[in-house]
Design an enzyme around this catalytic site. Structure first.
Site, PDB file in Angstrom:
ATOM      1  N   GLY A 145      42.388 -20.071  24.965  1.00  0.00           N
ATOM      2  CA  GLY A 145      43.382 -19.143  24.311  1.00  0.00           C
ATOM      3  C   GLY A 145      43.771 -18.162  25.353  1.00  0.00           C
ATOM      4  N   ALA A 146      44.124 -18.591  26.848  1.00  0.00           N
ATOM      5  CA  ALA A 146      44.353 -17.656  27.680  1.00  0.00           C
ATOM      6  C   ALA A 146      45.677 -17.063  27.572  1.00  0.00           C
ATOM      7  CB  ALA A 146      44.177 -18.384  29.097  1.00  0.00           C
ATOM      8  N   GLN A 167      36.522 -29.414  21.854  1.00  0.00           N
ATOM      9  CA  GLN A 167      36.131 -28.855  23.203  1.00  0.00           C
ATOM     10  C   GLN A 167      34.481 -28.883  23.203  1.00  0.00           C
ATOM     11  OE1 GLN A 167      37.620 -24.748  23.120  1.00  0.00           O
ATOM     12  NE2 GLN A 167      39.658 -25.364  23.299  1.00  0.00           N
ATOM     13  N   VAL A 180      34.292 -16.497  20.761  1.00  0.00           N
ATOM     14  CA  VAL A 180      35.047 -15.303  19.888  1.00  0.00           C
ATOM     15  C   VAL A 180      35.894 -15.629  18.797  1.00  0.00           C
ATOM     16  CG1 VAL A 180      36.635 -13.622  20.663  1.00  0.00           C
ATOM     17  CG2 VAL A 180      34.772 -14.106  22.603  1.00  0.00           C
ATOM     18  N   ASP A 192      31.142  -6.328  16.077  1.00  0.00           N
ATOM     19  CA  ASP A 192      30.402  -5.614  14.834  1.00  0.00           C
ATOM     20  C   ASP A 192      29.500  -4.459  15.024  1.00  0.00           C
ATOM     21  OD1 ASP A 192      31.970  -7.185  12.896  1.00  0.00           O
ATOM     22  OD2 ASP A 192      30.298  -8.769  13.393  1.00  0.00           O
ATOM     23  N   ARG A 201      31.557  -1.501  16.934  1.00  0.00           N
ATOM     24  CA  ARG A 201      32.346  -0.932  16.120  1.00  0.00           C
ATOM     25  C   ARG A 201      31.428   0.060  15.257  1.00  0.00           C
ATOM     26  NH1 ARG A 201      35.376  -6.258  13.307  1.00  0.00           N
ATOM     27  NH2 ARG A 201      37.063  -5.497  14.681  1.00  0.00           N
ATOM     28  N   HIS A 232      29.585 -13.368  11.246  1.00  0.00           N
ATOM     29  CA  HIS A 232      30.626 -12.413  11.256  1.00  0.00           C
ATOM     30  C   HIS A 232      31.634 -12.416  10.144  1.00  0.00           C
ATOM     31  CE1 HIS A 232      33.455  -9.997  13.427  1.00  0.00           C
ATOM     32  NE2 HIS A 232      34.322 -10.956  13.947  1.00  0.00           N
TER      33      HIS A 232
END
Ligand code: LMR
Length: 312
Positions: A8-9, A110, A126, A160, A163, A185
């Site tokens: 996702g670069a 992947q 991520v 998480d 934050r 998450h």
């Protein structure tokens, strides 16, 4: 030297993460060979080409070379570390699990492409739903005889934790330490601590818990797109601690061995002790009262629900 692939670069989170990787903020003593992966679409390819030029212009001391790819089989070749940021992002009104159908295809493909990486490749997922995406790759590798240790599949719950610590500081005007995350998450994630005074502050403060559970959605609603540099910073903290260790308890999504009654083979966040050299242990002996157990059970049910939808 590490060969690191970022998927996702062309996206915003990756572009906030890549400078941290190349300027030594994660691995100060390592040179980096960077492999960029994104989809075979004109806007993404142009973005990657521009990014490559900018990386040369940044003249980062730790960066040795950059290549860009649209095929994970090429991008993952001989990688030591892969940071899986690429995936369809959450939009207003969605839960992270709503991304599973579309993103699970990416992670199945992947997962298979991991056969080209080094056998000891370290994976950090991520892209959401990050825990279950990591589980998909773990299951795909197991099924296809790709020998990667299960400890090498991890997902990001550090966002998480970070934050929660930031919001705690803002709410209570106190520095905090040792908040950690259990479970998924998702909007049922559970925050915990072994620090008695922080525990007193947060245990019965449903506003605090709810704020952390809904922070990702809050950011999406406020700006119309999801978190960027806080996610990149959390990925940096996850990798740095995993590699070099940390005295504190930290949060990582890891493949469960059944500890704390979290079913085996789910990828769940646990309180983790990183001991250095890419080793970690699930912290044992944390006391959980019935209220905490019930909240953890709820987010484990989320993980089970997601797991029941995957086909590998
Ligand atoms: C976040 O928590 O900010 C990210 O996982 C993005 C999202 O979809 O919430």
């Amino acid at each position: 030297m590490y060969k690191v692939c970022v998927t996702g670069a062309a996206g915003r989170v990756a572009q906030a993460f890549i400078p941290l990787l190349c300027n030594g903020s994660i691995f100060p003593d390592k040179k980096i060979i960077l492999s960029l992966l994104d989809i075979n679409n004109e806007p993404q390819i142009r973005e990657l080409n521009g990014l490559k030029l900018e990386l040369i212009d940044c003249n980062y001391p730790n960066l040795i070379s950059v290549s860009s790819h649209t095929d994970p089989n090429e991008a993952f070749k001989d990688c030591d570390i892969i940071v899986f940021i690429g995936g369809f992002p959450r939009k207003p009104g969605m839960e992270r699990k709503d991304l599973l159908k579309i993103n699970s295809k990416i992670f199945t493909e992947q997962g298979l492409a991991l056969k080209h990486a080094k056998e000891d490749v370290k994976c950090l997922v991520v892209a959401n739903p990050c825990n279950t995406n990591a589980k998909i790759m773990y299951e795909v590798c197991k099924k296809n005889g790709i020998k990667i240790n299960k400890e090498n599949f991890t997902s990001l719950s550090r966002l998480d934790q970070d934050r929660a610590e930031g919001i705690y500081k803002e709410m209570y005007n106190k520095e905090s330490a040792n908040i950690f995350i259990w479970g998924n998450h998702s909007s049922n994630l559970f925050i915990d601590t072994i620090d008695e005074s922080i525990n007193k502050d947060i245990e019965n403060n449903s506003n605090f818990l709810e704020k952390i559970q809904k922070r990702g959605a809050e950011i999406i609603n406020v700006r119309g797109s999801s978190s960027t540099f806080s996610a990149a910073k959390a990925a940096r903290n996850h990798l740095k601690d995993w590699c070099y260790g940390n005295e504190k308890i930290v949060s990582m999504g890891v493949v469960s061995n059944g500890d704390y009654d979290i079913p085996k083979d789910l990828v769940s966040s646990f309180p983790i002790k990183c001991t250095g050299n890419w080793k970690f242990e699930i912290v044992q002996g944390i006391e959980l009262n019935d209220g905490k157990k019930t909240k953890i059970k709820k987010c484990v049910e989320d993980l089970q629900g997601e797991a029941s939808e995957i086909v590998v």
